[in-house]
Structures are given as C-alpha cells and as structure tokens.
Design a protein around this motif. Structure first.
Motif, PDB file in Angstrom:
ATOM      1  N   ASP A 673       0.847  -1.185   0.000  1.00  0.00           N
ATOM      2  CA  ASP A 673       0.000   0.000   0.000  1.00  0.00           C
ATOM      3  C   ASP A 673       0.889   1.243   0.000  1.00  0.00           C
ATOM      4  O   ASP A 673       1.667   1.454   0.934  1.00  0.00           O
ATOM      5  N   LYS A 685      -7.232  -1.274   5.157  1.00  0.00           N
ATOM      6  CA  LYS A 685      -7.252  -0.912   3.746  1.00  0.00           C
ATOM      7  C   LYS A 685      -5.923  -1.207   3.060  1.00  0.00           C
ATOM      8  O   LYS A 685      -5.849  -1.223   1.822  1.00  0.00           O
ATOM      9  N   SER A 686      -4.861  -1.440   3.844  1.00  0.00           N
ATOM     10  CA  SER A 686      -3.589  -1.866   3.253  1.00  0.00           C
ATOM     11  C   SER A 686      -3.733  -3.257   2.651  1.00  0.00           C
ATOM     12  O   SER A 686      -3.191  -3.554   1.585  1.00  0.00           O
ATOM     13  N   TYR A 689      -5.613  -2.904  -0.659  1.00  0.00           N
ATOM     14  CA  TYR A 689      -4.753  -2.521  -1.787  1.00  0.00           C
ATOM     15  C   TYR A 689      -4.013  -3.754  -2.329  1.00  0.00           C
ATOM     16  O   TYR A 689      -3.988  -3.988  -3.538  1.00  0.00           O
ATOM     17  N   CYS A 756      -9.888  -0.970  -5.213  1.00  0.00           N
ATOM     18  CA  CYS A 756      -8.919  -1.432  -4.207  1.00  0.00           C
ATOM     19  C   CYS A 756      -7.612  -0.644  -4.280  1.00  0.00           C
ATOM     20  O   CYS A 756      -6.942  -0.451  -3.267  1.00  0.00           O
ATOM     21  N   LEU A 757      -7.248  -0.205  -5.479  1.00  0.00           N
ATOM     22  CA  LEU A 757      -5.941   0.412  -5.699  1.00  0.00           C
ATOM     23  C   LEU A 757      -5.973   1.925  -5.582  1.00  0.00           C
ATOM     24  O   LEU A 757      -5.038   2.608  -6.029  1.00  0.00           O
ATOM     25  N   ASP A 759      -5.370   5.569  -4.226  1.00  0.00           N
ATOM     26  CA  ASP A 759      -4.160   6.058  -3.567  1.00  0.00           C
ATOM     27  C   ASP A 759      -4.317   6.180  -2.057  1.00  0.00           C
ATOM     28  O   ASP A 759      -3.360   5.964  -1.306  1.00  0.00           O
ATOM     29  N   GLY A 761      -6.384   5.182   1.533  1.00  0.00           N
ATOM     30  CA  GLY A 761      -7.175   4.116   2.118  1.00  0.00           C
ATOM     31  C   GLY A 761      -8.625   4.468   2.313  1.00  0.00           C
ATOM     32  O   GLY A 761      -9.521   3.628   2.171  1.00  0.00           O
ATOM     33  N   ARG A 764     -10.809   3.487  -0.519  1.00  0.00           N
ATOM     34  CA  ARG A 764     -10.905   2.083  -0.899  1.00  0.00           C
ATOM     35  C   ARG A 764     -12.101   1.414  -0.225  1.00  0.00           C
ATOM     36  O   ARG A 764     -12.489   1.796   0.881  1.00  0.00           O
TER      37      ARG A 764
END
Length: 866
Positions: A673, A685-686, A689, A756-757, A759, A761, A764
């Motif tokens: 992330d 959220k890491s 990602y 998901c990706l 920038d 969190g 996401r």
C-alpha cells in the motif's frame, strides 16, 4: 645518433613498464602454495610454483593419510596440481605460520582422481578452520577440477585447516593456496539494502567467492589477474537472463586510467581487462530505450552476500552523459549513477560494495540489474563492467550449513545435546505443569536471549494447567498432546516429525521462506499429508514470524484460512504443522509453472474464497486482524481448488479506537500500500490494496513486479490502471481467457480492482464490499455461460442477474469456526473442475512448489518510477 635515440626510447619503455608494474604488483607476506601429493615442484602457466609434498609435510598433522597420483596423463587438466591428491581416512590438520595478520586468500583445489585406495567421487567430508566452517558434508561428484576460494581475516600467528571425513568415508585435497591479500581489498563498510544505509563490520566476517564475472569481456585466468583470480565471461549469454537485451563493448586496456589520488581503486581491486570491457544495453530500435539488463546468480538463500559491482565509463564521448540505475534483487542499490561525475574522468574505474541481507532472497536467487535513469541529459544507456558475489559467514561463523565449528546452531542450540530430550521422554507419563517445570529447569541459562521456540510459546500457556493431556506410552516415540483451549492443536514430538519428513530430507521441501523450509510430511501411519514448517534460528525475523503466526492462528478458524494442525517444541526446535494444500499457491496456476490455465470462473471462485478469508480476518474477531502480506503466493489451493489464505507471520491486530497501527514497513514488492509506505501507518485498507494487485494478477496472468519489462510495464498496478483509464482492459487480459470471458463480468472485476488500488485508504472499499462485487462478477459469468454465449467475449447482452446480498459488516465471535462470516450467499466449489467446453470433469494436476510463507521483507522503492 640512431643508437642514442634507441637507448632513450628503451629507457622510456622501461620507466613506463616499471610505473605500471608498481601500480599493479603485489608481494604477499604469506605465500603458501602446496601441491599436496606431488613428487616435484609444479610450475603453473601463471608462473607460480607449488611446493612438493615433502616440502609441505611439516605443515601437516595426520594419523591415517595416503597420497595418490594419476598413472596416466589426464587430458584437459588446467593445471598439474590436479594430477595428485592426498586422502585422509581420519581427521587431518594443516597448520601454517603467518607473518602478517589480515585478510588471506584460501584456495582449495579438488579433483577426484581415479585410484585403488578410495572412490573419491563418493568421498564426503567437511573442511573447517579454528573459527570457520568452510565446507560441510562436501562432495565432489563430477569429473572436472573444482576450486573453492575463501577470503578470511586471519588474526592469529598460526592458521589451521581441518579435513574431517564423515563416518565410513574419506576426505581429500589436491592443492592448497594460503596467500596474503592486500589491505585495501576489503574495507569495513558497505551499503546495506535492508535496512537501507551503511553496513559496518565487514572485516569481522569470512567470505566465499561464488561468482566473479568480467562483463562483456573474455575469461581472465590467474595468469592475467593481479591476484591470481579467475573472472568468468558472460559474453556467451551465461548469467544474463536475456542476452538479446545486452551487447558487449570494449576498449584497449591502455585506455584505462586508474586514479592516482585514490589508492583504494587500483588493479589490485580488479585488473584493467575487467574495466576495459562492459555489457551495455542492446539496441532495441527505439528512441528512448527503457528496459533493464539483468544477471542472475545461483546462491544459497539462507546467507547474506557482499556484491561488489565494478564500473568504468568506456562508452561516453564526454563527461556527465551516462546516468543509470542499479538494482539488486529488485531493490534500488544505486540511483542515478554517473561514474564520470564520481571519478572526474572517462575510462576511470570505480566500484561499489552492496550488502544483501538474506531476508531479501527469494527462490530465484540473486539478481543484478542496470537500466536507464530519468536524469536530464542522459544518453539512455546503462553499463556493467564486473560483478563479484561473495557469501558472508553467518552468526555461528559458518559458510556452509547452520552449525559452527563448536556445534553451535545459529540461534543458540548445540548439536548433539539431546540429554534433555531423553530425560523428558523418560518421564513422558507426567502431564500438566509438572512436565513444564522439568523442561523449564533444563533450559540453558541464556535460553531467553536465544529466542527459541519455547521462549515465546511457554508464556502463552502459563495460566493453563491443563496444557497437555498425555496419550503417550512408555517407550513409544509418538505422542498426541493437545491444547485445544489455546487453538494450538496437537503436540508432535521431534522424532515423530523426523519420521514424517524422512528426517527433514531436502527432497521433501515444498516451500522456502525467511523462516526456513517447509517439508511435505505424512503422519498417522501414512494416512494424512501435512505441511511441516521448520523454523530457522538464524533468522531473527523468522523467529518473530513464528511468534506472530502461532499467536494469530490460536484465535482463528475459518475454512478459507489455512489450518494449524499442531506444533513441536523440543530441543529448541520451532516447528508448526499445517494442513497440506496439494495444489500449491495461486500464482503457480497463473504464470511461471506451465500448468493448465485456470478458467475465468475458477479464478473468480478462488478470488472470492480469498476475499472471504480476508473479510473474516478483518471482521471475524473482536479486534480484527490485518494480514499485511496479501499476495498470490499466500493464497493456497486444496485438492478441490478451494482458496485458503496463509502465512500470518507479518499480521497485526487491528487498532482499537484509532484508524491505524504505526509500524515499520514490511511486505512484498508490488503489493505494498503506497499510503502505508509513505506514512508507516498500517490499516485494514492496506490489505485491500494488496488484494487489488492479486485481482490484476488473476486477470492478466503476470507478476506484480517484472523488472525485465519496459519501464512503464514494470509495476502491474500502474500499468493495468493506465489501460483501465483508457477503457481498454481487454487488451491486457490473459490470452488463455479469450472466447470464454464475459465482458460485463470482466468490467465488474476490473472496477473492483481499481477501487482497491485507490491512492488513499479512505477511498478504498472494505473487503466485504470487494467480496460483494466479485460475487456479482461471478453471477454475470454464470449467466453468460449458461446461455451458451461463451464463444463471443464481446457479447454482454445476456440478462443481468440481481446482485448478491451485501455481506454483514461485522462478525464478533473470535473462536467459533465461521464458514459464513463473509457472505450470506456462500458458494461451494465443486469437487472437480468443470471443463466449460465439454462439461466433463477434468483433474488439474497438483504442483509440489507450495509456498507456505516466503515473505520478502523490504522497504520497497517505488519501482514504477523507474
């Protein structure tokens, strides 16, 4: 007059010659060259002479030794020293008096001569010094001469070498070199890749030369080297991962100018021939080439390495025109290197020492790469003149294996000290706290400092007096201890796991990671296969992984998480036993192993299973858990291709009452992330990602990071999102999916990955939201397939089913097995895979390269910016 002119010219040539020789010559204070079984002095092509056996006899102490010589000339031998050998049936020692302390070359020459005394091809032995293990259970099983070269800092007045045959075997040696090395050959400091910064203390280690390469140039033998070294050539494409990306370039050796104001850079570091040739980027036929030239080296991934890189700008027409980046194992080692700016001139040598930690190693070994930098005014090129790879001795001063000369095992235990285990077996009928007290008292005084398995396992059970319920009978080597209340499952004795893994046979290894090896084992009278993870005490990080993993697994149960079956805590071993996943990890079925490609439906179902496991981690316990190393090699597949998340060695409890955990950055290339990397603040959220990258791997069937690709394609996430923003994701889909992939299903899947990706969190989705979208994508694919339109991948007009019911946001029972925590509409994978063309069952063959861990710890540079 002409005679006078000739004399002057001759004098000038002599002066030039003297100057050159003075620069490159070196007279070692200690220079022992021994042909260990010869009858006369052996003269080598490089001019060196090896003393005879009788002259060297005073250095040897042996009680049972024999010398043998070849009766017939041996064709193609590079040196006469390989025509003789001395054989030892018992331990033997050579001792040499040293004139000057410091680094010494130790070169051991081996060639298994045919003789009537012993079949040397089968000879197995070890070679030690008083301090270092050089070779352990060593064997020369080929018919070519073998040189083992070491660089050892000898500080005692005498230097001893021991040859120790294994039981019923022999040791042998053909020739020995013990020669002083220049003082400025190895300095105390280098540049460390992990953690990033300076590394000090190199002079406290011993080294073994594994690879020494003259890039773009010819083979350099001892006759042409300043210190009797050998430099292999890579001009034939050896070592290069893609020889079409590189081309050799060279100049006359007379063009090389060693700096007079920098005595540390001289022909003693590397001869002019090394710096007079190089490999540079090949002609790609484009205006701005942006690929990397890569070299790959086979190494033992359990050790650290010193990588010495040699540079000399022999390609530029002027100063400050050549800027390039250097990478080692995918990490930035030297950014924006301008050799001419450092040296102040063209064709002037420069070298860089890089220390590579074992935690940066992968199954691929060690890689070195160069590629163009984005420096203004650069000429879009990159070069490499020479590469040296030296193994560094480990924590118990070994260069081969995990034991020191005194039997110490890296991490603290001592080989052969089994009295404690035997004593414990005598009292196997005792249970509960009584047994624990006995074992506690038998620990060595410093066991806590060693961080052995017990140093963190025992406190977990300190308050549990029913820790073990013995079912062991006297004299039996098998045991069945249980600690179900703690979730650790069955207790295995070390003997039981040795039997299950054929005494930890290397042929049974099915995975390798920073912790050590994973073995395939068979327990319960051959009825059950298991994965046996055996900790490597050499790895401090590996021990921490074990501690985290067992603490996490003790409170986790879910059918999409790999289950812990039991453990072993005996003789300072740290061993965990897991359920065996016969189809290996997800990545092997996407790329790299030539396995039958997975259908789009299979990929969706695997991603859904992994998402359910992660959703349970985040919401299925009172506090929640962040995995921190989500990747395709940590998603394992059982016999029915059900996905299960594995490897919780880096996991963290989610924060209570705050949004993040402040912690050091750890994870794997390509999955990290970026927000976590920037702020060192870990959140759930890491994981989201990282899972987005997994989704892209499933869609595109390529690695998260591939440095061999053009710069804009190196990072999968960045590259795929560029195509997504163009609305052209279909251009990068795995070709194996052509004709069977519903466009709407793919679109929904790609949207999930894009979210998901994000920038940040906060932008996401949760894993529950991701799961909802994946299930919807699967329903779209199912509807498309059922209507018989799979042959037209552009067709998206099928009736769109209603989206699945959103998953619950929280599941609060931390100990109960929760098969339905992720969604109220669970899908069971079929027991057999369905071939969508003929509707018949087809078995996908299993793989034997299960990666139950293999975490790569790194502070990741943003490779996408290359």
């Amino acid at each position: 007059m002409p005679t006078l002119l000739m004399i002057i010219v001759l004098l000038l040539m002599i002066c030039i010659s003297c100057t050159t020789n003075g620069l490159s010559s070196f007279s070692p204070k200690d220079n022992f060259l021994i042909d260990c079984a010869a009858e006369k002095v052996a003269s080598l092509p490089d001019g060196r002479q090896f003393k005879t056996d009788s002259e060297s006899k005073s250095f040897l102490q042996a009680t049972d030794d024999t010398k043998v010589s070849s009766n017939d000339p041996i064709p193609n031998l590079p040196s006469p020293i390989y025509s003789n050998a001395r054989i030892f049936i018992k331990k033997a020692k050579y001792t040499f008096p040293l004139t000057q302390p410091g680094f010494h070359w130790l070169r051991l020459h081996f060639y298994p001569i045919k003789n009537t005394i012993f079949e040397l091809h089968t000879a197995t032995f070890s070679v030690n010094t008083d301090k270092y293990v050089l070779l352990h259970s060593f064997n020369v099983n080929n018919d070519t001469p073998l040189l083992k070269e070491f660089l050892i800092n000898a500080t005692d007045p005498h230097f001893s070498i021991y040859f120790i045959p294994t039981k019923d075997s022999a040791a042998f040696i053909n020739a020995i070199e013990l020669v002083s090395a220049p003082d400025n050959l190895i300095f105390d400091t280098g540049s460390s890749l992990f953690p990033v910064g300076d590394f000090s203390g190199l002079t406290n280690y011993a080294f073994q030369t594994l690879h020494r390469i003259n890039n773009g140039g010819p083979l350099i033998t001892s006759s042409n080297d300043t210190l009797a070294r050998t430099w292999q050539s890579d001009s034939d494409g050896s070592y290069l991962t893609n020889k079409n990306l590189a081309k050799s370039v060279s100049v006359a050796t007379t063009a090389i100018k060693f700096p007079s104001n920098t005595p540390t850079i001289s022909p003693l570091i590397a001869p002019p021939t090394v710096y007079a040739s190089a490999m540079e980027m090949g002609d790609a036929g484009v205006d701005e080439p942006n690929f990397n030239v890569s070299w790959k080296f086979d190494v033992d991934t359990a050790f650290d390495y010193l990588v010495r890189l040699h540079f000399c700008d022999i390609v530029s027409k002027g100063l400050n025109q050549l800027y390039f980046n250097v990478y080692v194992n995918g990490k930035m080692a030297v950014p924006n290197l301008d050799v001419s700016a450092i040296t102040g001139a063209l064709a002037t040598p420069y070298y860089k020492d890089i220390v590579v930690n074992a935690s940066l190693m992968s199954d691929e070994g060690l890689t070195v790469q160069v590629g163009p930098a984005n420096a203004e005014g650069g000429n879009g090129n990159a070069i490499m003149n020479g590469i040296e790879v030296l193994k560094i001795s480990n924590s118990v001063d070994s260069l081969d294996g995990e034991f020191g000369v005194d039997g110490r095992k890296a991490g603290g235990s001592i080989r052969g000290k089994v009295a404690t285990a035997g004593f414990a077996m005598m009292f196997g009928a005792f249970v509960g706290l009584g047994v624990m007290v006995i074992r506690w008292n038998k620990r060595p005084p410093d066991w806590q400092k060693r961080k052995s398995f017990s140093s963190w396992l025992l406190p977990v059970h300190a308050g549990d007096t029913s820790f073990m319920n013995s079912k062991t009978s006297m004299g039996s080597h098998k045991s069945n201890f249980y600690s179900s209340t703690m979730g650790l499952g069955r207790f295995f004795s070390l003997a039981e796991l040795q039997e299950a893994t054929k005494n930890f046979d290397s042929k049974e290894i099915i995975g390798v990671g920073g912790f050590g090896n994973v073995y395939l084992g068979v327990i319960d009278e051959g009825t059950t296969k298991v994965a046996v993870k055996r900790g490597n005490p050499q790895s401090e990080q590996g021990i921490n992984e074990f501690q985290t993993e067992i603490q996490m697994l003790s409170k986790l149960r879910h059918r999409h998480l790999v289950s812990l079956i039991g453990y072993c805590d005996e003789n300072s071993e740290m061993i965990l036993v897991y359920e065996y996943m016969p189809n290996g990890h997800f990545r092997d079925h996407l790329y790299g192993k030539n396995l039958p490609p997975l259908s789009w439906k299979q990929r969706l179902e695997i991603c859904i299973g992994a998402a359910r496991g992660l959703h349970y981690l985040h919401t299925g316990t009172a506090q929640g858990i962040i995995h921190r190393d989500v990747k395709t090699t940590n998603i394992l597949l059982d016999e029915n291709f059900n996905a299960k998340v594995s490897d919780f060695g880096l996991s963290k409890d989610a924060p209570m009452g705050q949004g993040h955990v402040s912690t050091a950055v750890k994870g794997s290339f390509g999955y990290l992330d970026p927000e976590y990397f920037r702020k060192q603040q870990l959140t759930e959220k890491s994981d989201v990602y990282s899972f987005g990258v997994v989704l892209l791997e499933a869609l595109c069937a390529r690695a998260a990071i591939n440095p061999q690709l053009p710069r804009e394609q190196v990072n999968l996430a960045d590259w795929a999102m560029q195509w997504k923003r163009k609305g052209m994701v279909d251009k990068i889909v795995d070709p194996h999916l052509a004709g069977s992939l519903n466009a709407e299903s793919m679109k929904k899947f790609a949207e999930a990955a894009e979210k998901c990706l994000a920038d940040y969190g906060v932008d996401r989705p949760t894993m529950g939201d991701v799961l909802w979208n994946l299930e919807y994508a699967l329903q779209l694919q199912d509807a498309f397939t059922q209507e018989g339109k799979a042959q037209d991948p552009s067709n998206s007009t099928a009736a769109v089913p209603a989206p699945p019911t959103p998953p619950p946001n929280n599941v609060n029972n931390p100990t109960i097995v929760d098969d339905h925590s992720a969604s109220s509409r669970e899908r069971e994978l079929p027991p057999q895979q369905v071939n969508e063309n003929n509707n018949g069952p087809t078995q996908v063959p299993p793989t034997t390269t299960d990666d139950y861990s293999g975490t790569m710890f790194s502070q990741v540079n943003n490779l996408s910016g290359r």
